[in-house]
Design a protein around this motif. Structure first.
Motif, PDB file in Angstrom:
ATOM      1  N   ARG A 478       0.861  -1.203   0.000  1.00 33.55           N
ATOM      2  CA  ARG A 478       0.000   0.000   0.000  1.00 33.55           C
ATOM      3  C   ARG A 478       0.881   1.231   0.000  1.00 33.55           C
ATOM      4  NH1 ARG A 478      -5.392  -1.216   3.469  1.00 33.55           N
ATOM      5  NH2 ARG A 478      -6.020   0.650   2.356  1.00 33.55           N
ATOM      6  N   GLY A 479       0.269   2.370  -0.405  1.00 33.86           N
ATOM      7  CA  GLY A 479       1.002   3.633  -0.413  1.00 33.86           C
ATOM      8  C   GLY A 479       2.229   3.524  -1.299  1.00 33.86           C
ATOM      9  N   TYR A 480       3.359   4.026  -0.806  1.00 32.86           N
ATOM     10  CA  TYR A 480       4.598   3.987  -1.589  1.00 32.86           C
ATOM     11  C   TYR A 480       5.002   2.557  -1.945  1.00 32.86           C
ATOM     12  CZ  TYR A 480       5.598   8.957  -0.782  1.00 32.86           C
ATOM     13  OH  TYR A 480       5.558  10.321  -0.781  1.00 32.86           O
ATOM     14  N   CYS A 481       4.493   1.591  -1.185  1.00 35.73           N
ATOM     15  CA  CYS A 481       4.885   0.200  -1.445  1.00 35.73           C
ATOM     16  C   CYS A 481       3.948  -0.522  -2.412  1.00 35.73           C
ATOM     17  CB  CYS A 481       5.020  -0.562  -0.126  1.00 35.73           C
ATOM     18  SG  CYS A 481       6.471   0.015   0.768  1.00 35.73           S
ATOM     19  N   PHE A 482       2.904   0.156  -2.872  1.00 37.12           N
ATOM     20  CA  PHE A 482       2.079  -0.461  -3.925  1.00 37.12           C
ATOM     21  C   PHE A 482       2.873  -0.574  -5.240  1.00 37.12           C
ATOM     22  CE2 PHE A 482      -0.837   1.078  -7.442  1.00 37.12           C
ATOM     23  CZ  PHE A 482      -1.047  -0.192  -7.950  1.00 37.12           C
ATOM     24  N   PRO A 483       3.534   0.513  -5.693  1.00 41.07           N
ATOM     25  CA  PRO A 483       4.366   0.346  -6.901  1.00 41.07           C
ATOM     26  C   PRO A 483       5.481  -0.684  -6.704  1.00 41.07           C
ATOM     27  CG  PRO A 483       4.055   2.689  -6.418  1.00 41.07           C
ATOM     28  CD  PRO A 483       3.484   1.934  -5.257  1.00 41.07           C
ATOM     29  N   HIS A 499       3.685 -16.705 -13.460  1.00 42.61           N
ATOM     30  CA  HIS A 499       2.677 -15.659 -13.523  1.00 42.61           C
ATOM     31  C   HIS A 499       2.596 -14.932 -12.177  1.00 42.61           C
ATOM     32  CE1 HIS A 499      -1.635 -14.431 -12.898  1.00 42.61           C
ATOM     33  NE2 HIS A 499      -1.158 -13.575 -13.786  1.00 42.61           N
ATOM     34  N   ALA A 500       2.683 -13.614 -12.202  1.00 43.58           N
ATOM     35  CA  ALA A 500       2.648 -12.855 -10.942  1.00 43.58           C
ATOM     36  C   ALA A 500       1.846 -11.575 -11.135  1.00 43.58           C
ATOM     37  CB  ALA A 500       4.076 -12.521 -10.514  1.00 43.58           C
ATOM     38  N   GLU A 501       1.100 -11.212 -10.112  1.00 42.77           N
ATOM     39  CA  GLU A 501       0.275  -9.995 -10.165  1.00 42.77           C
ATOM     40  C   GLU A 501       0.615  -9.107  -8.984  1.00 42.77           C
ATOM     41  OE1 GLU A 501      -2.406  -9.337 -12.214  1.00 42.77           O
ATOM     42  OE2 GLU A 501      -3.141 -11.288 -12.913  1.00 42.77           O
ATOM     43  N   GLY A 502       0.717  -7.828  -9.224  1.00 38.43           N
ATOM     44  CA  GLY A 502       0.886  -6.881  -8.132  1.00 38.43           C
ATOM     45  C   GLY A 502      -0.424  -6.123  -7.930  1.00 38.43           C
ATOM     46  N   TYR A 503      -0.781  -5.880  -6.689  1.00 34.76           N
ATOM     47  CA  TYR A 503      -2.042  -5.179  -6.392  1.00 34.76           C
ATOM     48  C   TYR A 503      -1.850  -4.251  -5.197  1.00 34.76           C
ATOM     49  CZ  TYR A 503      -5.517  -7.544  -9.259  1.00 34.76           C
ATOM     50  OH  TYR A 503      -6.284  -7.968 -10.306  1.00 34.76           O
ATOM     51  N   PRO A 504      -2.669  -3.213  -5.092  1.00 34.35           N
ATOM     52  CA  PRO A 504      -2.729  -2.501  -3.814  1.00 34.35           C
ATOM     53  C   PRO A 504      -3.374  -3.479  -2.820  1.00 34.35           C
ATOM     54  CG  PRO A 504      -3.914  -1.303  -5.552  1.00 34.35           C
ATOM     55  CD  PRO A 504      -3.601  -2.657  -6.097  1.00 34.35           C
ATOM     56  N   PRO A 521       1.562 -18.371  -3.152  1.00 30.72           N
ATOM     57  CA  PRO A 521       2.462 -17.506  -2.402  1.00 30.72           C
ATOM     58  C   PRO A 521       2.015 -16.050  -2.527  1.00 30.72           C
ATOM     59  CG  PRO A 521       3.630 -18.772  -4.100  1.00 30.72           C
ATOM     60  CD  PRO A 521       2.178 -18.876  -4.382  1.00 30.72           C
ATOM     61  N   VAL A 522       1.941 -15.375  -1.397  1.00 27.91           N
ATOM     62  CA  VAL A 522       1.556 -13.960  -1.409  1.00 27.91           C
ATOM     63  C   VAL A 522       2.665 -13.155  -0.725  1.00 27.91           C
ATOM     64  CG1 VAL A 522      -0.220 -12.268  -0.809  1.00 27.91           C
ATOM     65  CG2 VAL A 522      -0.875 -14.639  -1.238  1.00 27.91           C
ATOM     66  N   VAL A 523       3.237 -12.227  -1.464  1.00 25.53           N
ATOM     67  CA  VAL A 523       4.318 -11.407  -0.916  1.00 25.53           C
ATOM     68  C   VAL A 523       3.711 -10.088  -0.431  1.00 25.53           C
ATOM     69  CG1 VAL A 523       6.496 -10.241  -1.419  1.00 25.53           C
ATOM     70  CG2 VAL A 523       5.955 -12.412  -2.540  1.00 25.53           C
ATOM     71  N   PHE A 524       3.905  -9.799   0.835  1.00 24.34           N
ATOM     72  CA  PHE A 524       3.431  -8.527   1.387  1.00 24.34           C
ATOM     73  C   PHE A 524       4.617  -7.599   1.633  1.00 24.34           C
ATOM     74  CE2 PHE A 524      -0.432 -10.784   2.460  1.00 24.34           C
ATOM     75  CZ  PHE A 524      -1.407  -9.796   2.393  1.00 24.34           C
ATOM     76  N   ILE A 525       4.475  -6.338   1.274  1.00 24.24           N
ATOM     77  CA  ILE A 525       5.461  -5.353   1.716  1.00 24.24           C
ATOM     78  C   ILE A 525       4.795  -4.698   2.914  1.00 24.24           C
ATOM     79  CG2 ILE A 525       6.860  -3.336   1.123  1.00 24.24           C
ATOM     80  CD1 ILE A 525       5.526  -5.271  -1.707  1.00 24.24           C
ATOM     81  N   ALA A 526       5.278  -5.098   4.105  1.00 25.27           N
ATOM     82  CA  ALA A 526       4.555  -4.743   5.343  1.00 25.27           C
ATOM     83  C   ALA A 526       5.505  -4.059   6.314  1.00 25.27           C
ATOM     84  CB  ALA A 526       3.981  -6.022   5.950  1.00 25.27           C
ATOM     85  N   THR A 527       6.115  -3.003   5.844  1.00 27.57           N
ATOM     86  CA  THR A 527       7.070  -2.286   6.696  1.00 27.57           C
ATOM     87  C   THR A 527       6.334  -1.338   7.640  1.00 27.57           C
ATOM     88  OG1 THR A 527       7.348  -0.985   4.708  1.00 27.57           O
ATOM     89  CG2 THR A 527       9.169  -2.409   5.316  1.00 27.57           C
ATOM     90  N   ASN A 528       7.093  -0.862   8.619  1.00 26.41           N
ATOM     91  CA  ASN A 528       6.503  -0.043   9.672  1.00 26.41           C
ATOM     92  C   ASN A 528       6.207   1.371   9.205  1.00 26.41           C
ATOM     93  OD1 ASN A 528       5.695  -0.093  12.287  1.00 26.41           O
ATOM     94  ND2 ASN A 528       7.640  -1.021  12.932  1.00 26.41           N
ATOM     95  N   ASN A 529       5.074   1.585   8.618  1.00 24.33           N
ATOM     96  CA  ASN A 529       4.736   2.940   8.167  1.00 24.33           C
ATOM     97  C   ASN A 529       3.280   3.234   8.513  1.00 24.33           C
ATOM     98  OD1 ASN A 529       3.116   1.694   6.167  1.00 24.33           O
ATOM     99  ND2 ASN A 529       4.875   1.569   4.787  1.00 24.33           N
ATOM    100  N   LEU A 531       0.606   2.948   7.086  1.00 31.20           N
ATOM    101  CA  LEU A 531      -0.424   1.998   6.652  1.00 31.20           C
ATOM    102  C   LEU A 531      -0.187   0.583   7.182  1.00 31.20           C
ATOM    103  CD1 LEU A 531      -0.708   3.363   3.020  1.00 31.20           C
ATOM    104  CD2 LEU A 531      -2.519   3.419   4.726  1.00 31.20           C
ATOM    105  N   TYR A 532       0.772   0.475   8.092  1.00 25.70           N
ATOM    106  CA  TYR A 532       1.184  -0.845   8.601  1.00 25.70           C
ATOM    107  C   TYR A 532       0.000  -1.678   9.089  1.00 25.70           C
ATOM    108  CZ  TYR A 532       3.459  -4.223  11.739  1.00 25.70           C
ATOM    109  OH  TYR A 532       3.865  -5.365  12.381  1.00 25.70           O
ATOM    110  N   GLU A 533      -0.810  -1.107  10.003  1.00 22.17           N
ATOM    111  CA  GLU A 533      -1.921  -1.876  10.584  1.00 22.17           C
ATOM    112  C   GLU A 533      -2.895  -2.334   9.503  1.00 22.17           C
ATOM    113  OE1 GLU A 533      -1.989  -3.106  13.433  1.00 22.17           O
ATOM    114  OE2 GLU A 533      -0.425  -1.938  14.446  1.00 22.17           O
ATOM    115  N   LYS A 534      -3.109  -1.465   8.521  1.00 24.02           N
ATOM    116  CA  LYS A 534      -4.034  -1.822   7.419  1.00 24.02           C
ATOM    117  C   LYS A 534      -3.476  -3.027   6.655  1.00 24.02           C
ATOM    118  CE  LYS A 534      -6.461   2.111   7.722  1.00 24.02           C
ATOM    119  NZ  LYS A 534      -7.722   1.972   8.417  1.00 24.02           N
ATOM    120  N   VAL A 535      -2.174  -2.989   6.389  1.00 23.72           N
ATOM    121  CA  VAL A 535      -1.555  -4.095   5.644  1.00 23.72           C
ATOM    122  C   VAL A 535      -1.637  -5.381   6.468  1.00 23.72           C
ATOM    123  CG1 VAL A 535       0.587  -4.931   4.567  1.00 23.72           C
ATOM    124  CG2 VAL A 535      -0.050  -2.535   4.360  1.00 23.72           C
TER     125      VAL A 535
END
Ligand code: M6R
Length: 614
Positions: A478-483, A499-504, A521-529, A531-535
């Protein structure tokens, strides 16, 4: 895409041409060929499907002598990759050989006319019409080679970089370009031509970049003559290429991609050199100083790019909207150019391209320029077509990127966009002192933090082994980590063919969640920012459906250990700079999965580094 090399001088042309083709291999290709004129004035043409090494094997017992020649790697557009469709193509008299990069759009029409005149075609390519047309015009007008090339190119519609060799003009190469790149190297009593400077720098640093619709008449022992399609002679200044041969080699790494991933800390330092001044707490970009008024008064920014560069553009949108308070649209150049897009004099277009040669981006720039927009380029390849088509810009200075999958260019683009947002925000007074100073300080820390991420290489290589089986992957952020999620998915699919898909992350429940089961497999970018709790909530939703979670988390975060199956800890940084840190583990993961699968990491199937056709 197709690579062109040519040589005329007093050395044996063949080894120079082959080495040159190898330097251009990174562009992507499926067949290769060479044409040489020997001392008996025989024109020898050899072609093979496959790699340059296949061509070398094929010619091992053949006559490869001659001090003038042209060579080509073909990336198929018209006609399948095979020996007949490979270049060089030859005229019916077998006197003229020609190589071409680009697409001739009116080839079918021209072919039909030439067939009616009794000319025989052998290949399915669009290219072959040019060589027949040149020979036909030579005979019809009883003219010289240069004029025949000029006439032929006046009849073709489309993009081309060509080189022509003629038995009747044994001391000459004619080269020309429109919308496809071509550079001429000037040595001591010798000349080179190539699609970019990489095959040339070993022999000379002196180059001239041809402009659109220009022809170079290169004759042994004479000065080069440049003439355009309107028959006007053109003067060019010789430029110096600042390219080091070491940058074009693997330097002990297994692949260029891995080398380029590991180069990122140094690249970012280089990119910020002379621009970010921590001691004086400021960021200076010369383009923002020189064109301050134009940029500060922009009512809107339109970012145009393709692929990875488009992803960095999305991060640019977040940065520029946040710190400069200018509305930003990010467009695929290929869509923008064929829409009736509303662009005007108050718009600033930021065109982003690693190669500086992407045909769609170049065409979109020309369109926006014609409508009055001010164009700012963010490119890597110095002297390429896009920087020459823009009003101003900033190079990313990350050095040549050879691996087809873009890695260090992405980091360089994000860094330039961050510096641009800072410099412009400061000029507009839309960024707080606190943010400005904090971001400057943190930009300077990024290379060191990148080094820390790179230490995870072994750990990520082990993780990759577990996921080599996967048929699909989902990347969420999410946010800067969506791209970043989009970029992670693109890296994986292009080199591992998974085959891989990126999504917000929040968008998952509007569809992709249906795909989740215990094999996904689901890769999350879940850093402390922010939007952290939302992720984390989105992660719980995946966990509840038994998805296999790989989480990129901030150092010291223990909360996610129970939710995620695998955690990759990266150093904490400011939210707006997170893409510079969180993208690296995804690049490494894609790399190692592709290696485990035995794929050709640096030259993935069907892909080209420099997409010079639309
Ligand atoms: O040279 P450019 O940045 O204009 O290239 C744009 C895309 O073709 C490029 O980013 C492509 O998507 C890469 N293969 C991604 O790794």
């Amino acid at each position: 895409m197709c690579g062109i090399v040519g040589y005329i001088g007093n050395k044996n042309a063949y080894p120079i041409l082959i080495k040159g083709l190898k330097r251009l291999e990174y562009r992507g290709y499926d067949s290769a060929g060479v044409a040489l004129l020997n001392s008996k004035n025989e024109l020898n043409i050899y072609k093979t499907k496959g790699k340059v090494s296949d061509l070398e094997n094929f010619v091992a017992d053949k006559d490869c002598s001659g001090t003038v020649g042209i060579a080509h790697t073909r990336w198929a557009t018209h006609g399948e990759p095979n020996k007949i469709n490979a270049h060089p193509h030859c005229s019916n008299s077998k006197n003229i050989a020609l190589i071409h990069n680009g697409i001739i759009e009116n080839y079918a029409d021209l072919k039909e006319k030439l067939i009616q005149k009794g000319i025989e075609f052998k290949s399915d390519t669009d290219t072959e019409i040019i060589v027949h047309l040149i020979e036909y015009l030579l005979q019809k007008h009883n003219t010289n080679l240069l004029s025949a090339v000029q006439l032929a190119l006046s009849s073709v519609v489309g993009a081309y970089a060509i080189a022509v060799l003629d038995k009747n003009n044994p001391d000459t190469i004619i080269a020309a370009r429109k919308s496809s790149p071509l550079v001429v190297g000037i040595g001591e009593d010798e000349f080179f031509i190539a699609s970019d400077a990489s095959p040339i720098v070993e022999y000379t640093k002196k180059v001239i970049y041809l402009d659109n619709e220009e022809i170079a008449c290169i004759r042994r022992g004479e000065e080069i003559k440049f003439i355009n399609l309107k028959n006007i002679e053109v003067q060019h200044e010789i430029q110096e290429v600042l390219l080091d041969i070491g940058q074009l080699e693997k330097g002990g790494y297994a692949h260029f991609m891995l080398k380029e991933i590991f180069e990122q800390p140094a690249c970012i330092n280089n990119c910020m050199k002379g621009r970010v001044n921590v001691a004086h707490d400021n960021i200076k970009l010369s383009a923002v100083i020189d064109y301050q008024e134009k940029l500060v008064n922009a009512k809107r920014i339109i970012i145009l790019a393709c692929g990875t560069s488009w992803h960095s553009g999305l991060i640019g949108k977040y940065l520029l909207e946040t710190y400069c308070q200018i509305p930003v649209e990010v467009e695929y150049a290929s869509e923008f150019r064929y829409r009736n897009s509303v662009v005007g004099e108050n718009d600033v277009v930021i065109a982003i391209s690693q190669s500086g040669e992407t045909a769609d981006t170049l065409a979109a720039i020309e369109l926006a320029k014609a409508k009055g927009a001010f164009i700012f380029g963010i490119c890597n390849a110095v002297g390429s077509s896009i920087p020459r088509a823009t009003h101003t810009g900033a190079y990313i200075h990350v050095g040549p990127e050879i691996g087809v999958a873009s890695t260090k260019a992405f980091s360089g683009q994000v860094t330039v966009l961050a510096m641009l947002a800072m410099a412009l925000g400061r000029s507009k007074n839309t960024i707080s002192e606190k943010d400005y100073f904090e971001i400057i300080q943190e930009l300077a820390n990024i290379p060191q933090k990148m080094e820390k991420v790179l230490q995870l290489n072994e750990e990520i290589a082990d993780l990759a082994k577990i996921f080599t089986y996967a048929k699909n992957f989902i990347y969420l952020g999410r946010g800067y980590c969506f791209p970043v999620a989009l970029e992670g998915a693109l890296k994986l699919k292009e080199i591992s063919y998974i085959h891989a898909e990126g999504y917000p992350a929040a968008e998952m429940k509007h569809g992709p969640i249906a795909l989740i089961d215990d094999e996904m497999p689901v890769v999350f970018i879940a850093t402390n920012n922010a939007l952290y709790e939302k992720v984390v909530s989105n992660m719980q939703e995946v966990k509840a459906r038994k998805g296999r979670i790989i989480a990129i988390i901030s150092e010291g975060d223990t909360k996610l250990n129970d939710i995620a199956d695998f955690c990759i800890e990266v150093p904490q940084t400011l939210e707006c700079l997170e893409p510079l840190i969180t993208t690296i583990p995804l690049q490494l993961m894609a790399y190692h999965i592709a290696v485990c699968k035995g794929k050709n990491v640096d030259q993935p199937r069907n892909l080209a580094k420099s997409v010079t056709v639309e």
